[in-house]
Design a protein around this motif. Structure first.
Motif, PDB file in Angstrom:
ATOM      1  N   ASN A 156     -11.465   6.439 -10.596  1.00 44.31           N
ATOM      2  CA  ASN A 156     -10.276   6.128 -11.381  1.00 44.31           C
ATOM      3  C   ASN A 156     -10.402   4.726 -11.967  1.00 44.31           C
ATOM      4  N   ASN A 209       0.843  -1.184   0.000  1.00 42.41           N
ATOM      5  CA  ASN A 209       0.000   0.000   0.000  1.00 42.41           C
ATOM      6  C   ASN A 209       0.884   1.240   0.000  1.00 42.41           C
ATOM      7  N   VAL A 212      -9.655   0.907 -12.791  1.00 39.87           N
ATOM      8  CA  VAL A 212      -9.034  -0.154 -11.991  1.00 39.87           C
ATOM      9  C   VAL A 212      -7.644  -0.483 -12.534  1.00 39.87           C
ATOM     10  N   ASN A 253     -14.466   6.126  -5.824  1.00 46.12           N
ATOM     11  CA  ASN A 253     -13.239   6.220  -6.614  1.00 46.12           C
ATOM     12  C   ASN A 253     -13.586   5.998  -8.085  1.00 46.12           C
ATOM     13  N   ASN A 255     -11.470  -2.370  -7.613  1.00 43.06           N
ATOM     14  CA  ASN A 255     -11.659  -1.091  -6.921  1.00 43.06           C
ATOM     15  C   ASN A 255     -12.902  -1.223  -6.040  1.00 43.06           C
ATOM     16  N   ASN A 281     -13.815   1.008  -3.679  1.00 45.31           N
ATOM     17  CA  ASN A 281     -14.308   2.311  -3.247  1.00 45.31           C
ATOM     18  C   ASN A 281     -15.298   2.833  -4.274  1.00 45.31           C
ATOM     19  N   THR A 282     -16.566   2.916  -3.903  1.00 46.43           N
ATOM     20  CA  THR A 282     -17.594   3.359  -4.856  1.00 46.43           C
ATOM     21  C   THR A 282     -17.430   4.820  -5.246  1.00 46.43           C
TER      22      THR A 282
END
Length: 917
Positions: free
Chosen positions: A734, A691, A736, A732, A727, A729-730
């Motif tokens: 950007n 991360n 995948v 987000n 991905n 995060n709903t």
């Protein structure tokens, strides 16, 4: 003592409202008891009392007076209404004839404000006062001159019921007691009539009516009767005295009233004089004896019986003795016991003798001039002497020694009981020994000795016999002194010394025998409660000595030393002034244990188990398995947790500077084939999770040679995926996966087969896709993205859309039947969405219009029932299709063919194969 800001009192009812009608003595007796709001009697207090006589319960004040008084020890005070300091009106002017008078009582304590205590109606008193100063009666019938009568007294209603002045007449009638009281103060020739008797005037003198067989009452009078009834009874229904004996003699042994029981063997409980008060109030008196001098108010004498016997059959007091300045009760005896007080009821738990004082004097003072005991007390299972003190500066029992003796001596020959026992049921001391005035340093607060006359045992023993007592120390030793430095043998809270150089005994031996290893369960428990000092100090002070300052041995499975620091201090701090090791932990050749082990057992503790720091250039921690054939790790880090939180790691490496690596794994042998890092997850977790919090990448891999920067594979026995990109995060938006191609090669290449050598799909550098096997999409139609007229929220899937004639490349709901502008249907789930816009354009203001495929469509029965295969056209209902009449259909009007039937009234959705014709 409490200081009151608001006074409130409780006062008794009128105890003895009595009229004294003689000239100059008119008044009403009043008694009361003063109490505070808790009901406690206000004893020996200065009080001010205000009495107001009101004309009616809430009427005007006709008379007011004030009294300055003192209560006695029972809170009792006595006054006469009419004898106080007048404030309003006069007592003589009170209109008693109105017979509606009320007494209002107010009280003040210690000069404070008056507080109203209540208002009480005066019942029988007004008549007596009215009689004493009544109005003259009417002139009687003229007759012979008679004795001087009283000032006209109004008699009761009835025939001839008036007593007149000097000129007499027929005065037959019955008169109440106040009339008799007036007659007693006037000169008459006949005997005073009996109370409530009939008075008659015979023209020459006053005379009573016949009194019975005894004839007229003549003094002195003596008679002997044998009658079970009372021989002489006087009943007074008024406030006066029923019987009064007065003696003006100065001779000794006289009696104003004397009662004699003549037989020498009278019956039990017979009495020469008996006073009975049937009142149930708290201020009544059976017999009242008083004396104005220094003699006895009541005197009783008997050879062998009881001189004075007082008994209370309920909760009262058998004998009550009171004195303002003298002695309330004195008991003396020449040869016997001066006083004997006992309780004969085994079930009675009250005190046999209760002595209390509100002053600062001694409650009981005992003096003895002989060799006997000042106080001697013995008991079976109770306390011989029980002293209680409720103040810190006082003592339950105190013994003073002013010479060479002992202040308090306790002696015992028992093997189980103590000579002196100090018991504490509160938070104070069981035994308190202290040095008060000695400044030489030789005084001892508590001195225990053993060895006198060859005695054995302990000089002192402190024991806690309760297994559940954890609130107090069995022994506490404290000092407020500064000690004596450098001579640390003086000034300590406690000092223990084995004064024998050949001794093997300990200066202090302390032992705890318990199955628990809790904090405080220790043979020696040292505490440093200041900001400095040591909880324990062990000093091998001889420079030539070889013995350690501290030896800790554990013969069991416990630790030899366990150290703990509550706050910022260290559990163990060691330092060296020489060249040795600050900490040297080793395992001998015959042992199999560890040289060191570091554990944190608090799951809430986030501190490091071990921290190693160096300010030099050496390695902070150097771990090596010095064995060529060894298979053990130089460092093994393990965490046993169910969580995958940050920091929960077998090995946690941090780079806190602007450079450096949090972890560096280097296979430094060029001939080696082992990887620099192997990450294996035997469970469901990831082999590696990476991360990056800021702009860095979660994983960055490079290849300096011809290998792959990232090679993800699954072995031939695995069912997992080589890679998965998600991905979660709903918010987000950007992508995948982002693949960048900086050369002219394809962006992505997909192979298939075993081995995977054939190319099956490819995306070139322009974004064009090539698929050898074709494509398949979910959904059943092909749609085109279009703008709509009006607000998009007015449209919904299934609406029939037609080409707008007011704006280019725009559609709207159909508005009439057989429209040739029909273009398609608002698609529910298009399989392919076509657009002329770029792939990054926002299409949220447009609707997907299905032009080919199976699309759920709104229909109605306006053109008749719809059967499968029927042609559909627009209806008169906006956005709704209907069955077409083949004879009316023109080119460009047919929407498509129905795949489902519709026969019901209203609007519903059916699947339609859309194909504009």
């Amino acid at each position: 003592m409490k200081h009151f800001t608001v006074f409130a009192f409780l006062i008794g009812l009128l105890a003895s409202p009595c009229v004294k009608a003689q000239t100059g003595l008119t008044g009403i007796n009043y008694q009361g008891v003063a109490r505070n709001t808790n009901g406690t009697v206000l004893s020996n207090q200065a009080v001010n009392v205000k009495i107001s006589v009101l004309g009616g319960a809430g009427g005007p004040v006709q008379y007011m007076e004030e009294h300055a008084l003192n209560t006695n020890q029972l809170g009792l005070f006595t006054l006469q209404i009419g004898k106080g300091t007048p404030g309003t009106g006069t007592f003589a002017a009170i209109p008693w004839q109105n017979a509606n008078q009320y007494a209002k009582v107010e009280m003040a304590l210690g000069g404070g404000a008056y507080v109203a205590l209540g208002t009480t109606q005066l019942m029988s008193v007004p008549f007596a006062l009215y009689a004493a100063a009544g109005t003259p009666g009417p002139q009687g019938v003229t007759g012979p001159a008679g004795p001087t009568g009283p000032q006209g007294i109004q008699g009761p209603a009835g025939a001839n019921g008036v007593l007149t002045g000097p000129a007499g007449g027929d005065l037959s009638g019955t008169y109440p007691n106040p009339v008799v009281a007036q007659l007693q103060s006037r000169p008459v020739t006949a005997a005073v009539p009996a109370l409530n008797d009939v008075l008659r005037f015979n023209g020459a003198a006053w005379a009573p009516a016949p009194m019975g067989a005894g004839g007229a009452f003549v003094l002195p009078f003596a008679a002997t009767e044998n009658n079970a009834a009372s021989l002489f009874a006087l009943t007074n229904n008024g406030d006066g005295t029923s019987l009064e004996g007065i003696s003006n003699s100065t001779t000794s042994n006289i009696a104003a009233v004397r009662g004699i029981v003549s037989p020498t063997n009278p019956g039990g409980f017979s009495s020469a004089v008996r006073g009975t008060n049937n009142g149930t109030g708290g201020l009544g008196i059976g017999v009242w004896g008083s004396h104005a001098g220094s003699g006895w108010g009541v005197y009783g004498v008997t050879p062998n019986g009881l001189g004075v016997y007082g008994n209370s059959s309920a909760g009262g007091t058998g004998v009550y003795a009171n004195s303002n300045t003298g002695i309330g009760l004195t008991a003396t005896s020449n040869n016997g016991i001066a006083a004997s007080i006992s309780i004969s009821n085994n079930a009675n738990l009250n005190d046999a003798l209760n002595v209390s004082t509100l002053g600062n004097g001694t409650a009981i003072a005992v003096t003895g001039s002989g060799t006997g005991a000042g106080v001697k007390s013995s008991t079976g299972s109770g306390f011989a002497v029980h002293g209680i003190s409720s103040a810190q500066i006082s003592a339950g029992i105190i013994g003073d020694n002013t010479g060479a003796g002992e202040a308090v001596v306790g002696r015992t020959t028992s093997d189980i009981a103590g000579a002196v026992v100090g018991r504490n049921d509160g938070g104070g001391y069981g035994v308190h020994g202290f040095v008060a005035t000695n400044t030489t340093g030789t005084g001892i607060g508590v001195y225990g000795r053993v060895g006198i006359s060859g005695s054995t045992g302990r000089a002192g023993r402190f024991e806690n016999v309760s297994t559940t007592n954890t609130l107090g120390n069995t022994l506490e030793v404290g000092t407020n002194g500064n000690g004596n430095i450098p001579d640390n043998t003086q000034g300590n809270a406690a000092s223990f010394l084995v004064n024998n150089t050949n001794s093997v005994a300990a200066g202090l031996r302390s032992e705890v025998k318990t199955i628990f290893a809790n904090f405080g369960a220790a043979g020696v428990f040292g505490v440093s409660s200041g900001t400095g000092g040591f909880a324990g100090l062990f000093h091998a002070s001889n420079p030539a000595g070889n013995g350690p300052a501290l030896v800790a041995l554990a013969d069991g499975n416990g630790n030899a030393i366990t150290a703990n620091a509550e706050k910022l201090g260290n559990g163990i701090e060691t330092n060296i002034n020489g060249s040795g090791n600050a900490l040297y932990a080793w395992v001998p050749t015959f042992a199999t244990g560890r040289a060191g082990r570091f554990n944190i057992f608090n799951d809430a503790n986030t501190s490091d188990v071990i921290t190693v720091t160096t300010v030099g250039n050496g390695i902070a921690g150097n771990f090596k398995v010095d064995r060529v054939t060894g298979t053990s790790a130089a460092v093994k880090g393990e965490v046993n947790s169910q969580f995958s939180n940050f920091g929960t790691a077998g090995i946690y490496g941090i780079s806190s500077g602007t450079g450096g690596f949090a972890g560096l794994f280097h296979s430094s042998n060029p001939a080696g084939n082992g990887p620099a890092l192997i990450a294996i997850a035997d469970g469901n977790g990831n082999g590696i999770t990476a991360n990056a919090t800021n702009t860095g990448d979660g994983v960055e891999t490079t290849a300096d040679g011809t290998g792959n920067a990232l090679y993800a594979w699954t072995p031939n026995f695995s069912n997992g995926k080589a890679a998965r990109l998600v991905n979660f995060n709903t918010a987000n938006v950007n992508p995948v996966l982002t693949v960048e191609q900086h050369s002219g090669g394809s962006i992505a290449l997909f192979k298939s087969g075993n081995p995977a050598t054939a190319n099956v799909a490819r995306i070139d550098a322009t974004g064009k896709g090539f698929f050898n096997g074709g494509t398949q999409n979910s959904g059943a139609d092909i749609a085109e993205s279009f703008e709509v007229t009006g607000n998009k929220v007015a449209y919904e899937p299934g609406d029939i859309l037609v080409i707008s004639t007011s704006k280019d490349r725009t559609v709207e709901k159909s508005a009439g039947p057989y429209s040739t502008l029909v273009a398609g249907v608002y698609a529910t789930k298009p399989g392919v969405l076509l657009t002329e816009e770029d792939i990054d354009t926002d299409l949220s203001t447009q609707v997907p219009m299905g032009v080919v495929g199976v699309i759920p469509t709104k229909v109605c029965a306006e053109g008749g029932a719809i059967l499968r295969g029927d042609l559909l056209v627009t209806s008169s209902i906006p956005g709704v299709a209907m069955k077409a009449d083949p004879d009316k259909v023109k080119i460009g009007q047919v929407l498509g063919k129905a795949l489902e039937a519709h026969e019901a009234k209203g609007i519903s959705k059916i699947k339609v194969l859309v194909s504009i014709k």
